[in-house]
Write a protein that holds these residues in place. Structure first.
Motif, PDB file in Angstrom:
ATOM      1  N   ASN B 149       0.874  -1.173   0.000  1.00 25.43           N
ATOM      2  CA  ASN B 149       0.000   0.000   0.000  1.00 25.43           C
ATOM      3  C   ASN B 149       0.912   1.223   0.000  1.00 25.43           C
ATOM      4  O   ASN B 149       2.134   1.082   0.081  1.00 25.43           O
ATOM      5  N   ILE B 150       0.325   2.410  -0.092  1.00 23.18           N
ATOM      6  CA  ILE B 150       1.191   3.586  -0.224  1.00 23.18           C
ATOM      7  C   ILE B 150       0.762   4.680   0.758  1.00 23.18           C
ATOM      8  O   ILE B 150       1.032   5.865   0.565  1.00 23.18           O
ATOM      9  N   ASP B 151       0.143   4.250   1.874  1.00 23.89           N
ATOM     10  CA  ASP B 151      -0.256   5.208   2.920  1.00 23.89           C
ATOM     11  C   ASP B 151       0.976   5.936   3.453  1.00 23.89           C
ATOM     12  O   ASP B 151       2.041   5.353   3.619  1.00 23.89           O
ATOM     13  N   LYS B 152       0.801   7.246   3.717  1.00 19.08           N
ATOM     14  CA  LYS B 152       1.934   8.060   4.154  1.00 19.08           C
ATOM     15  C   LYS B 152       2.195   7.937   5.652  1.00 19.08           C
ATOM     16  O   LYS B 152       3.342   7.852   6.076  1.00 19.08           O
ATOM     17  N   THR B 153       1.147   8.008   6.452  1.00 17.67           N
ATOM     18  CA  THR B 153       1.301   7.935   7.908  1.00 17.67           C
ATOM     19  C   THR B 153       0.159   7.114   8.482  1.00 17.67           C
ATOM     20  O   THR B 153      -0.853   6.884   7.829  1.00 17.67           O
ATOM     21  N   PHE B 154       0.350   6.649   9.722  1.00 16.70           N
ATOM     22  CA  PHE B 154      -0.766   6.013  10.436  1.00 16.70           C
ATOM     23  C   PHE B 154      -0.728   6.521  11.878  1.00 16.70           C
ATOM     24  O   PHE B 154       0.339   6.878  12.382  1.00 16.70           O
ATOM     25  N   PRO B 155      -1.900   6.558  12.524  1.00 17.75           N
ATOM     26  CA  PRO B 155      -1.939   7.097  13.882  1.00 17.75           C
ATOM     27  C   PRO B 155      -1.411   6.079  14.886  1.00 17.75           C
ATOM     28  O   PRO B 155      -1.756   4.902  14.809  1.00 17.75           O
ATOM     29  N   ASN B 156      -0.530   6.497  15.771  1.00 18.97           N
ATOM     30  CA  ASN B 156      -0.160   5.642  16.906  1.00 18.97           C
ATOM     31  C   ASN B 156      -0.225   6.470  18.194  1.00 18.97           C
ATOM     32  O   ASN B 156      -0.771   7.574  18.173  1.00 18.97           O
ATOM     33  N   GLU B 157       0.305   5.943  19.278  1.00 18.87           N
ATOM     34  CA  GLU B 157       0.112   6.615  20.569  1.00 18.87           C
ATOM     35  C   GLU B 157       0.825   7.970  20.653  1.00 18.87           C
ATOM     36  O   GLU B 157       0.513   8.788  21.507  1.00 18.87           O
ATOM     37  N   VAL B 164       4.214   3.128   4.935  1.00 19.07           N
ATOM     38  CA  VAL B 164       4.905   2.500   3.798  1.00 19.07           C
ATOM     39  C   VAL B 164       5.528   3.517   2.837  1.00 19.07           C
ATOM     40  O   VAL B 164       6.623   3.284   2.317  1.00 19.07           O
ATOM     41  N   ALA B 165       4.828   4.645   2.605  1.00 15.60           N
ATOM     42  CA  ALA B 165       5.353   5.625   1.653  1.00 15.60           C
ATOM     43  C   ALA B 165       6.768   6.073   2.032  1.00 15.60           C
ATOM     44  O   ALA B 165       7.570   6.396   1.150  1.00 15.60           O
ATOM     45  N   GLY B 166       7.079   6.092   3.318  1.00 18.25           N
ATOM     46  CA  GLY B 166       8.426   6.465   3.757  1.00 18.25           C
ATOM     47  C   GLY B 166       9.472   5.450   3.337  1.00 18.25           C
ATOM     48  O   GLY B 166      10.560   5.802   2.855  1.00 18.25           O
ATOM     49  N   MET B 167       9.129   4.163   3.497  1.00 20.74           N
ATOM     50  CA  MET B 167      10.062   3.107   3.077  1.00 20.74           C
ATOM     51  C   MET B 167      10.255   3.131   1.549  1.00 20.74           C
ATOM     52  O   MET B 167      11.354   3.008   1.036  1.00 20.74           O
ATOM     53  N   VAL B 168       9.150   3.325   0.836  1.00 24.01           N
ATOM     54  CA  VAL B 168       9.199   3.383  -0.628  1.00 24.01           C
ATOM     55  C   VAL B 168      10.060   4.576  -1.062  1.00 24.01           C
ATOM     56  O   VAL B 168      10.908   4.465  -1.947  1.00 24.01           O
ATOM     57  N   GLY B 169       9.859   5.721  -0.392  1.00 24.75           N
ATOM     58  CA  GLY B 169      10.615   6.928  -0.744  1.00 24.75           C
ATOM     59  C   GLY B 169      12.112   6.732  -0.594  1.00 24.75           C
ATOM     60  O   GLY B 169      12.898   7.192  -1.431  1.00 24.75           O
TER      61      GLY B 169
END
Lengths: 267, 267
Positions: B149-157, B164-169
């Motif tokens: 997938n190519i989501d940029k961020t996800f919410p955590n605590e 994933v977009a960070g790893m892809v970048g």
């Protein structure tokens, strides 16, 4: 002992023609393959042409061909959109051949960029800032990015020219969004479209092309036999450096060699 | 008069749970849908989990579910590779759930990065420089890039975390190559996998999720009915700014509302 070849996939730029010049004996090679009863399909990453435009070019060179025997990355993109996204609207950044191909496949073209679900990018040799900005607006308003292919450069009369990757890079940099679909060689979308047209299993297919990255790669990834021609992208000096997974089964000076070597290669 | 809903696609993060917490009444909402005889599939862009890991999480929350009812972007990536690239070898950059899912689908994992035909990238929460560099070596040696997938961020605590977009970048910047395949919501690969599991036509499906970009978008692009929940990514203040093509059919405070509104929504 290997299986006899029944289907032949043939690249265009650098294999059949170079610019406006037919590669010597390419027409005879095709006629020879037909005389042997082989099924043929032409596969090209050109996404800025329609099949019709390509058919006219081949006909101008005196080659007998049907439109169905031509599979361009624009064709595969259009087929994919029609099959998987029949409800979606498309904006394009690219030469008009792409739009012609999309229209022919009943893909819905958006009236304004803001309404598009997808932006489809291909080579755009007459691109202006205005074209780029309309594409930017499509993505800014939520369109997701497709590219017919992702080739970086292609050879023209001045050496190398910027290809689709340049157009994609401009849009990605300006929008912060990434391309999500690519359809050209060596992807499975192109390979499967060619195999569907040929109606021949991959182990009975030979692919002939000038590019290690797209032609030979696609053949190898899908279990076809592969022949590299030295009339285009690849220089003889590069052959030694090829990795095992990139090596073609045969290296030909040109597609004309098929006439001489056909028997050996096809068995 | 619309068609009755027979199949329900349900997002996980932000819809069923948030971090390690079940969203209140989510379990009752699922039980209610089952009591109405609706077919259910859980659809999540998590590519770093396997179905088994996700099944265990849902079971821990006391929800009755089968592994087949769970479709993650890792699942769809694995199915795609098995179907379209059975001959190819894969290197991964991501948490171990991805490799578990690939192995389960008989995808061939490369022994060394140099042999890989594809690099598959997903979220990698324990990533080291060494992992990144092995992935770089795969692409440097000709592997083509896929992302679950190519989501940029996800919410955590801590607020938002790099996705994933960070790893892809990182890989794109270092190699000059671009990602060519993306499988998560809202792509047709995910939608079609869910519809195949549900065996229900899209106009009789409802998708429930917290993301306008992935859940509502996928539903709209494929002709499903859509319900946005406000327990995750989307704030009520954002609703007015939505474009026409992003607007959900229903807005629910939480999936728990299904119990109260189910009749109205399902008819």
């Amino acid at each position: 002992m290997t299986d006899e070849i029944e289907g032949v996939l043939i690249d265009l730029d650098g294999t059949i023609w170079k610019g406006n010049q037919l590669i010597p004996h390419a027409d005879e090679a095709i006629a020879h393959l037909r005389s042997l009863g082989k099924r043929i399909v032409f596969v090209s990453n050109r996404g800025n042409w329609s099949r019709r435009m390509c058919y006219e070019q081949l006909t101008r060179f005196g080659m007998a061909v049907t439109e169905e025997e031509i599979i361009l990355s624009s064709t595969v993109t259009a087929q994919f959109l029609r099959e998987h996204y029949p409800l979606c609207q498309v904006w394009t950044l690219g030469d008009k051949g792409l739009r012609e191909e999309l229209r022919l496949h009943q893909v819905r073209l958006a009236a304004v960029p803001e309404e598009a679900d997808f932006l489809v990018i291909t080579l755009h040799e007459t691109m202006t800032y205005q074209d780029l900005n309309l594409a930017f607006r499509a993505v800014s308003h939520g369109a997701r990015i497709m590219a017919t292919n992702i080739d970086k450069t292609f050879p023209n009369e001045h050496g190398n020219a910027i290809d689709v990757a340049g157009m994609v890079g401009a849009i990605e940099a300006a929008t912060g969004r990434k391309v999500e679909f690519v359809f050209g060689k060596p992807t499975c979308f192109m390979a499967e479209a060619a195999l569907r047209q040929l109606q021949v299993p991959p182990n009975r297919c030979l692919i002939i092309g000038d590019s290690v990255e797209s032609d030979i790669r696609m053949g190898r990834m899908h279990g076809m036999r592969t022949a590299l021609v030295l009339t285009g992208n690849t220089k003889p000096s590069q052959l030694d450096a090829l990795r095992a997974k990139e090596r073609p089964d045969y290296v030909l000076d040109s597609i004309g060699d098929i006439i001489r070597l056909g028997k050996e290669i096809m068995q």
